[in-house]
Design a protein around this motif. Structure first.
Motif, short mmCIF file in Angstrom:
data_model
loop_
_atom_site.label_atom_id
_atom_site.label_comp_id
_atom_site.label_asym_id
_atom_site.label_seq_id
_atom_site.Cartn_x
_atom_site.Cartn_y
_atom_site.Cartn_z
N GLU A 1 -55.69 40.18 47.22
CA GLU A 1 -56.33 38.87 47.40
C GLU A 1 -56.09 38.40 48.83
O GLU A 1 -54.96 38.42 49.33
CB GLU A 1 -55.75 37.83 46.43
CG GLU A 1 -56.38 36.44 46.64
CD GLU A 1 -55.97 35.40 45.59
OE1 GLU A 1 -55.05 35.67 44.79
OE2 GLU A 1 -56.58 34.31 45.60
N ASN B 1 -61.31 33.93 47.82
CA ASN B 1 -61.51 32.65 47.13
C ASN B 1 -62.74 31.93 47.68
O ASN B 1 -62.96 31.89 48.88
CB ASN B 1 -60.28 31.76 47.33
CG ASN B 1 -59.06 32.33 46.64
OD1 ASN B 1 -58.92 32.26 45.43
ND2 ASN B 1 -58.18 32.94 47.42
N GLU C 1 -63.38 34.92 43.84
CA GLU C 1 -62.61 34.12 42.89
C GLU C 1 -63.14 32.69 42.88
O GLU C 1 -63.14 32.02 43.89
CB GLU C 1 -61.12 34.13 43.27
CG GLU C 1 -60.52 35.53 43.20
CD GLU C 1 -59.00 35.53 43.25
OE1 GLU C 1 -58.38 34.44 43.31
OE2 GLU C 1 -58.42 36.63 43.24
N ASP D 1 -60.64 31.95 38.55
CA ASP D 1 -59.29 31.70 39.06
C ASP D 1 -58.65 30.50 38.35
O ASP D 1 -59.36 29.63 37.83
CB ASP D 1 -59.39 31.42 40.56
CG ASP D 1 -58.09 31.67 41.32
OD1 ASP D 1 -57.08 31.98 40.67
OD2 ASP D 1 -58.11 31.56 42.55
N LYS E 1 -58.00 35.03 35.82
CA LYS E 1 -56.63 34.94 36.32
C LYS E 1 -55.93 33.79 35.61
O LYS E 1 -56.33 32.63 35.74
CB LYS E 1 -56.65 34.73 37.84
CG LYS E 1 -57.39 35.85 38.56
CD LYS E 1 -57.30 35.72 40.07
CE LYS E 1 -55.96 36.18 40.58
NZ LYS E 1 -55.94 36.26 42.07
MG MG Z 1 -57.31 32.95 44.06
#
Ligand code: MG
Ligand code: C2E
Ligand code: MG
Ligand code: MG
Length: 288
Positions: free
Chosen positions: A59, A114, A146, A176, A197
């Motif tokens: 990530e 993200n 995400e 996320d 997640k």
């Molecule tokens: Mg994230």
């Protein structure tokens, strides 16, 4: 006297608010030049595939090295960037840089990036994303975006359209911070996510709080039923790892294996730290 100190306290409170607001204004205006001045940089944190004991992807997490104010966390400056209309530029920089660094420094590893709800509002989001991948030469199938639940609630139909378009081009999507928002479980079926997640607030309390454990269990079961990859984030202890491994969570991300690091340090530090952690974990009998 009481009256006077009361007034002083009130004045102190006021100037405290002023200071915070002033800082916000400063950061907001400085953010305008942060990209051009090269003040942003990325760290990468691995996601470990349980059972295979390998790194599945990294990530990308952005940081801001402010020339006078030092290191500023994304939790502080991303919301400011969103409000100031700067998140589009920053988001594009993050994507381009994450792809570029994966190719240059991480053997082209799969990455997740993200994406803020504000970015998705831009009508050109999918087009811009594809253009950046093309420009850098990064395969769409190695990218996961995400997203958080707020995106799905704002404009359901549009979000669904965007997610489907991304998927058509081979880009993966993850939900996320799952469990912290307001979306219903049925969203998981409606939207074409590849992974979820589990938010770190549940992971943190796994071994101390029955309800966090129950929620993690439910998410893992649901994810399995819907054929999603289940990722636990914020895993810090071997106890948390053992609980998650016993429940066949798919992937683990957290300080237990590795902190986020600049890509140039990832290859030097992370494989050894992960091998050491796996060895440590194996030496212990796992009660589950
Ligand atoms: Mg994230
Ligand atoms: P997130 O996407 O949920 O990222 C996970 C956060 O948890 C990261 O914080 C990571 O450093 C931290 N973390 C990882 N493992 C552990 C652990 O074991 N324990 C604890 N306590 N924390 C852990 P970070 O890097 O400060 O980022 C915070 C948030 O800022 C991210 O949460 C994400 O929502 C946002 N963010 C970061 N980079 C970007 C970006 O490029 N674009 C956008 N839109 N948002 C970003
Ligand atoms: Mg998260
Ligand atoms: Mg978060």
């Amino acid at each position: 006297h009481a009256k006077r100190s009361g007034r002083n306290n009130y004045a102190g409170f006021e100037s405290g608010m002023d200071a915070e607001l002033r800082m916000r204004r400063i950061l907001e205006s400085d953010l305008g030049n942060a990209v051009a001045r090269n003040e942003l940089y990325l760290c990468f944190q691995p996601r470990i595939v349980l059972g295979e004991e390998r790194i599945g992807s990294y990530e990308a997490l952005v940081r801001w090295q402010h020339p006078e104010r030092g290191l500023i966390s994304p939790a502080t400056f991303i919301p400011i960037a969103e409000q100031a209309g700067k998140i589009g530029e920053i988001g594009e920089w993050v994507l381009r840089e994450a792809c570029r660094q994966s190719l240059a420094l991480l053997d082209g590893a799969a990455i997740s990036v993200n994406v803020s709800a504000y970015q998705l509002r831009n009508r050109n989001f999918v087009e811009t994303t594809l253009a950046i991948l093309e420009e850098v030469g990064f395969p769409p199938t190695r990218l996961e975006l995400e997203l958080t639940e707020s995106i799905l609630i704002e404009d359901r139909d549009r979000a669904l359209g965007v997610l489907r378009a991304l998927k058509r081009h081979g880009i993966k999507v993850a939900l996320d911070d799952f469990g912290t928002g307001y979306s219903s479980l049925s969203y998981l079926r409606t939207f074409p996510f590849d992974s979820i997640k589990i938010d770190q607030s549940f992971i943190r309390n796994l071994s101390i709080d029955e309800s966090s454990l129950a929620i993690a269990d439910a998410v893992i079961e649901l994810g399995r039923a819907l054929d999603l990859t289940i990722v636990a984030e914020g895993v810090e202890t071997e106890e948390q790892l053992a609980i998650l491994a016993g429940r066949r969570c798919d992937e683990i991300q957290g300080y237990l294996f590795a902190h986020p690091l600049p890509a140039s340090e990832v290859m030097r530090q992370i494989p050894a730290s992960i091998a050491a952690q796996i060895a440590r974990t194996r030496l212990r009998p796992q009660g589950g």
